[in-house]
Design an enzyme around this catalytic site. Sequence first.
Site, PDB file in Angstrom:
ATOM      1  N   TYR A  35       7.844 -19.501 -14.583  1.00 20.85           N
ATOM      2  CA  TYR A  35       7.863 -20.606 -13.655  1.00 20.85           C
ATOM      3  C   TYR A  35       7.241 -21.672 -14.495  1.00 20.85           C
ATOM      4  O   TYR A  35       7.629 -22.739 -14.612  1.00 20.85           O
ATOM      5  CB  TYR A  35       7.475 -20.604 -12.402  1.00 20.85           C
ATOM      6  CG  TYR A  35       7.335 -21.771 -11.276  1.00 20.85           C
ATOM      7  CD1 TYR A  35       8.490 -22.166 -10.561  1.00 20.85           C
ATOM      8  CD2 TYR A  35       6.376 -22.491 -11.415  1.00 20.85           C
ATOM      9  CE1 TYR A  35       8.505 -23.313  -9.979  1.00 20.85           C
ATOM     10  CE2 TYR A  35       6.234 -23.719 -10.768  1.00 20.85           C
ATOM     11  CZ  TYR A  35       7.207 -24.144 -10.180  1.00 20.85           C
ATOM     12  OH  TYR A  35       7.391 -25.428  -9.111  1.00 20.85           O
ATOM     13  N   GLU A 115     -11.527  -2.817   9.845  1.00 18.74           N
ATOM     14  CA  GLU A 115     -11.488  -4.104   9.879  1.00 18.74           C
ATOM     15  C   GLU A 115     -10.085  -4.911   9.834  1.00 18.74           C
ATOM     16  O   GLU A 115      -9.337  -4.067   9.242  1.00 18.74           O
ATOM     17  CB  GLU A 115     -12.430  -4.753   8.662  1.00 18.74           C
ATOM     18  CG  GLU A 115     -11.963  -4.498   7.195  1.00 18.74           C
ATOM     19  CD  GLU A 115     -12.664  -4.409   6.164  1.00 18.74           C
ATOM     20  OE1 GLU A 115     -13.069  -5.575   5.736  1.00 18.74           O
ATOM     21  OE2 GLU A 115     -13.047  -3.504   5.755  1.00 18.74           O
ATOM     22  N   ASP A 119      -3.764 -11.397   6.085  1.00 25.87           N
ATOM     23  CA  ASP A 119      -2.652 -11.851   5.396  1.00 25.87           C
ATOM     24  C   ASP A 119      -2.818 -13.101   4.676  1.00 25.87           C
ATOM     25  O   ASP A 119      -2.476 -14.099   5.191  1.00 25.87           O
ATOM     26  CB  ASP A 119      -1.570 -12.015   6.463  1.00 25.87           C
ATOM     27  CG  ASP A 119      -0.011 -11.888   5.914  1.00 25.87           C
ATOM     28  OD1 ASP A 119       0.029 -11.578   4.800  1.00 25.87           O
ATOM     29  OD2 ASP A 119       0.871 -11.818   6.637  1.00 25.87           O
ATOM     30  N   GLU A 175     -10.326 -12.162   0.750  1.00 29.46           N
ATOM     31  CA  GLU A 175      -8.958 -12.677   0.923  1.00 29.46           C
ATOM     32  C   GLU A 175      -8.993 -14.390   1.195  1.00 29.46           C
ATOM     33  O   GLU A 175     -10.122 -14.917   1.931  1.00 29.46           O
ATOM     34  CB  GLU A 175      -8.278 -12.008   2.166  1.00 29.46           C
ATOM     35  CG  GLU A 175      -6.745 -12.109   2.414  1.00 29.46           C
ATOM     36  CD  GLU A 175      -6.168 -11.119   1.543  1.00 29.46           C
ATOM     37  OE1 GLU A 175      -6.785 -10.474   0.755  1.00 29.46           O
ATOM     38  OE2 GLU A 175      -4.992 -11.104   1.704  1.00 29.46           O
ATOM     39  N   TYR A 227     -14.524  -8.818   1.403  1.00 28.71           N
ATOM     40  CA  TYR A 227     -14.493  -7.509   2.116  1.00 28.71           C
ATOM     41  C   TYR A 227     -14.553  -6.371   1.081  1.00 28.71           C
ATOM     42  O   TYR A 227     -14.635  -5.147   1.386  1.00 28.71           O
ATOM     43  CB  TYR A 227     -12.996  -7.249   2.659  1.00 28.71           C
ATOM     44  CG  TYR A 227     -11.906  -7.557   2.128  1.00 28.71           C
ATOM     45  CD1 TYR A 227     -11.502  -7.219   0.863  1.00 28.71           C
ATOM     46  CD2 TYR A 227     -11.339  -8.709   2.586  1.00 28.71           C
ATOM     47  CE1 TYR A 227     -10.377  -7.347   0.373  1.00 28.71           C
ATOM     48  CE2 TYR A 227      -9.963  -9.023   1.733  1.00 28.71           C
ATOM     49  CZ  TYR A 227      -9.557  -8.179   0.520  1.00 28.71           C
ATOM     50  OH  TYR A 227      -8.457  -8.757  -0.115  1.00 28.71           O
ATOM     51  N   LYS A 315      -0.766  -0.565   9.321  1.00 28.17           N
ATOM     52  CA  LYS A 315       0.030  -1.836   9.295  1.00 28.17           C
ATOM     53  C   LYS A 315       0.527  -1.718  10.761  1.00 28.17           C
ATOM     54  O   LYS A 315       0.816  -0.825  11.443  1.00 28.17           O
ATOM     55  CB  LYS A 315       1.180  -1.753   8.330  1.00 28.17           C
ATOM     56  CG  LYS A 315       0.860  -1.372   7.095  1.00 28.17           C
ATOM     57  CD  LYS A 315       0.178  -2.867   6.484  1.00 28.17           C
ATOM     58  CE  LYS A 315       1.158  -3.829   5.828  1.00 28.17           C
ATOM     59  NZ  LYS A 315       1.735  -3.787   4.787  1.00 28.17           N
ATOM     60  N   CYS A 408      33.822   1.848  -8.099  1.00 23.97           N
ATOM     61  CA  CYS A 408      32.888   0.841  -8.337  1.00 23.97           C
ATOM     62  C   CYS A 408      33.364  -0.659  -8.247  1.00 23.97           C
ATOM     63  O   CYS A 408      34.441  -0.656  -9.062  1.00 23.97           O
ATOM     64  CB  CYS A 408      32.240   1.163  -9.486  1.00 23.97           C
ATOM     65  SG  CYS A 408      30.958  -0.118 -10.145  1.00 23.97           S
ATOM     66  N   CYS A 438      29.670   0.097 -17.408  1.00 24.57           N
ATOM     67  CA  CYS A 438      29.858  -0.520 -16.246  1.00 24.57           C
ATOM     68  C   CYS A 438      28.746  -1.798 -16.383  1.00 24.57           C
ATOM     69  O   CYS A 438      27.588  -1.531 -16.836  1.00 24.57           O
ATOM     70  CB  CYS A 438      29.442   0.323 -14.975  1.00 24.57           C
ATOM     71  SG  CYS A 438      29.235  -0.482 -13.591  1.00 24.57           S
TER      72      CYS A 438
HETATM   73  S1  IVH Z   1      -9.674  -3.700   0.519  1.00 27.43           S
HETATM   74  C1  IVH Z   1      -8.955  -1.285  -3.320  1.00 27.43           C
HETATM   75  N1  IVH Z   1      -9.971  -4.871   2.845  1.00 27.43           N
HETATM   76  O1  IVH Z   1      -4.659  -5.897   0.932  1.00 27.43           O
HETATM   77  C2  IVH Z   1      -8.168  -2.213  -2.737  1.00 27.43           C
HETATM   78  N2  IVH Z   1      -7.957  -5.382   1.452  1.00 27.43           N
HETATM   79  O2  IVH Z   1      -2.914  -3.698  -0.165  1.00 27.43           O
HETATM   80  C3  IVH Z   1      -9.361  -2.859  -1.788  1.00 27.43           C
HETATM   81  N3  IVH Z   1      -6.290  -7.141   2.073  1.00 27.43           N
HETATM   82  O3  IVH Z   1      -4.863  -6.665  -2.310  1.00 27.43           O
HETATM   83  C4  IVH Z   1      -8.637  -3.677  -0.837  1.00 27.43           C
HETATM   84  N4  IVH Z   1      -7.435  -7.548   4.037  1.00 27.43           N
HETATM   85  O4  IVH Z   1      -5.250  -8.610  -0.640  1.00 27.43           O
HETATM   86  C5  IVH Z   1      -9.100  -4.707   1.751  1.00 27.43           C
HETATM   87  N5  IVH Z   1     -10.058  -6.069   4.829  1.00 27.43           N
HETATM   88  C6  IVH Z   1      -9.604  -5.996   3.613  1.00 27.43           C
HETATM   89  C7  IVH Z   1      -8.225  -6.652   3.621  1.00 27.43           C
HETATM   90  C8  IVH Z   1      -7.552  -6.326   2.206  1.00 27.43           C
HETATM   91  C9  IVH Z   1      -6.402  -7.795   3.246  1.00 27.43           C
HETATM   92  C10 IVH Z   1      -5.400  -7.222   1.133  1.00 27.43           C
HETATM   93  C11 IVH Z   1      -5.893  -7.478  -0.328  1.00 27.43           C
HETATM   94  C12 IVH Z   1      -5.225  -6.303  -1.226  1.00 27.43           C
HETATM   95  C13 IVH Z   1      -4.040  -5.848  -0.029  1.00 27.43           C
HETATM   96  C14 IVH Z   1      -4.125  -4.027  -0.512  1.00 27.43           C
END
Ligand code: IVH
Length: 690
Positions: A35, A115, A119, A175, A227, A315, A408, A438
């Site tokens: 981009y 925790e 997002d 984050e 975090y 999740k 196909c 193909c």
């Molecule tokens: S710990 C080794 N803690 O989730 C990984 N990640 O799928 C350590 N994220 O890329 C990440 N909140 O962007 C951690 N409380 C939290 C989080 C967090 C959001 C995100 C982060 C990471 C993704 C992992």
Amino acid sequence: MEEAAEELERLAGEIAEHDALYHGKDAPRISDAAYDELRKRNDAIEQRYPELVREDSPSHRVGAAPAEGFGKVVHKVPMLSLSNAFDDADVRDFCARVRRFLNLKEDETLAVTAEPKIDGLSAALRYEQGKFVLGATRGDGREGENVTENLKTIVDVPKTLKGKNIPDIVEIRGEVYMSHEDFAALNERQKAAGKPVFANPRNAAAGSLRQLDAKITASRPLRFFAYTWGEMSALPADTQAGVIDAFAKWGFAVNPLFRRCASVDELIAFYHEVEEGRAGLGYDIDGVVYKVDRLDWQNRLGFVSRSPRWAIAHKFPAEQAMTVLEKIEIQVGRTGKLTPVARLTPVTVGGVVVSNATLHNQDEIERLGVRPGDTVVVQRAGDVIPQIVRVVEDKPRGKKKFVFPETCPECGSHAVREVNPKTGKMDVDRRCTGGLVCPAQAVERLRHFVSRNAFDIEGLGEKQISAFYADGLIARPDDIFTLEARDKKSLKKLKDREGWGETSARNLFAAVDARREVDLDRFIFALGIRHVGETNARLLARSYGTLDNFEAQMRAAADREGEAWSELMSIDGVGEVLAEALTDFFDEPHNREVLAGLRKAGVEAVPLPAQETGSPIAGKTVVFTGSLERMTRSEAKARAEQMGAKVAGSVSAKTDLVVHGPGAGSKLAKAQELGIETITEDEWMEMAGA
Ligand code: IVH
């Protein structure tokens, strides 16, 4: 001049399209670097021909990804991702797995922190002697972008750390996000100024952080929760909770809901509490993250592929909406798989407009009983492709059943469902038998070959590949590397093609040249062998060392009685299905021709470095046998791999070392018979520095 005007028109259209995908749909189709390349090209032409600058020029717009690339930052410690848990049982499995790995006694407490999962987008902040010196985005985990100036504009990012005993080097990770309130206000301002609005707070945060002009970032109210960490010259505590406490003392915002739990039940209760309070938080979260509290245990647990074994993201359930399935279309993938795709009346699901959903395969259409014209429930979870959950039966139903094609749609070859010879079961997928004849498969293979985690060739996207394929310029991966030489001799030069110019052609050749050397694991992944994703590609690269050896061994492994086959099968992580896919691939003359073509074009695969240099077992093959008492088997395997060794399941002439615990039987005997070095578990513990 005319050519420049045309190019600017094309670029304005193309960049606007990517902006819309990036901001409106959260579905960018090209890499950020590609981009940036488009914007750069646009700016360069505008600078030369200021009189040609268009009303709708991308350079007049802000709110898009930056006009020029940021500097790159290589993460000293890679920024990894988390594996997911979707229900309570997955969380129980996670804790049980950790306990097993660490060999914890039943009455030993496994403290785990919990925790919210924010997002937003992750960022790394580096402090030297307490001063903020460098800030980067995650990028692909290995390399991100230098967004120091932008991060400095965030109120939650201290420029100087508070308190005493701050380690010389501190790298805080967390984050960047935008609150609901700030998001709504920003979109109001965008609307009033006639600028595009953002689809959700995450996109707004990403778009705001990645501004070349930090003043724009400063006008967008971003926030930051700390975090985790990357490189640290010393750690302030020996638990996750202790380190997070220190972060707060140093001046970072840490999540107030953070809690240390002493049992799985407590974790699950926390999850439900957070889920209930989610709407009132004022910012988006998409789950809860659990992390083993003790850092010495985190170290022992280590990583598998790209995620830590000591953490997991639980999740929240996917968001759903109702819409009409207008029609079902068939897409043909790289491996010839026919995938039915539902074209939907566009609907907003969790802040993102969804107009397509996957139906996976023929059986799924039958299982759902879905027909074109039906009203359906669609859901999306995170970045997963939207899915159809069920048909809404009390709405008017579609009239005609969908008949899955047996040929196909791209090349007309038969499309068949293979029968697995062992189970006698029919494969769920129908595949085109056309192979390289193909066009869909050839184009998809090429796209895969140049994709980000494979050869990563800038400026060679889907559009260019399809056009080059259609014109017979590139039919196979090796053609990419002979493009420039052929172009020199050709009458119809690339620079004269529609949409191309002198600079863009030169850039493409340079981008191709830059990839004449790639790491062996990327090379293997790029080949698009069935069942060989990034993890298996790395495993094979480590096991076979060089491309020549890999190819020779895969060809030799065609003989099921031979040593090469048993060696392949003895690699921990290789089963029969993968082994067969590999030998089938190398058995195919077309594929061997591609490899020969790549070599001839000067493409080289660089062997991976030993994982721990100086380790006594780097590059060696190790077998564990008997019951280990001081380390679990998985931990021993992980440690050996970390030390650069291959771990095999059985002893052969290729074995270098056998580690034996009590009860070792035939494997130890065989090793002694073959004169292979054998050591006890205690000796192993010493070697592993554990
Ligand atoms: S710990 C080794 N803690 O989730 C990984 N990640 O799928 C350590 N994220 O890329 C990440 N909140 O962007 C951690 N409380 C939290 C989080 C967090 C959001 C995100 C982060 C990471 C993704 C992992």
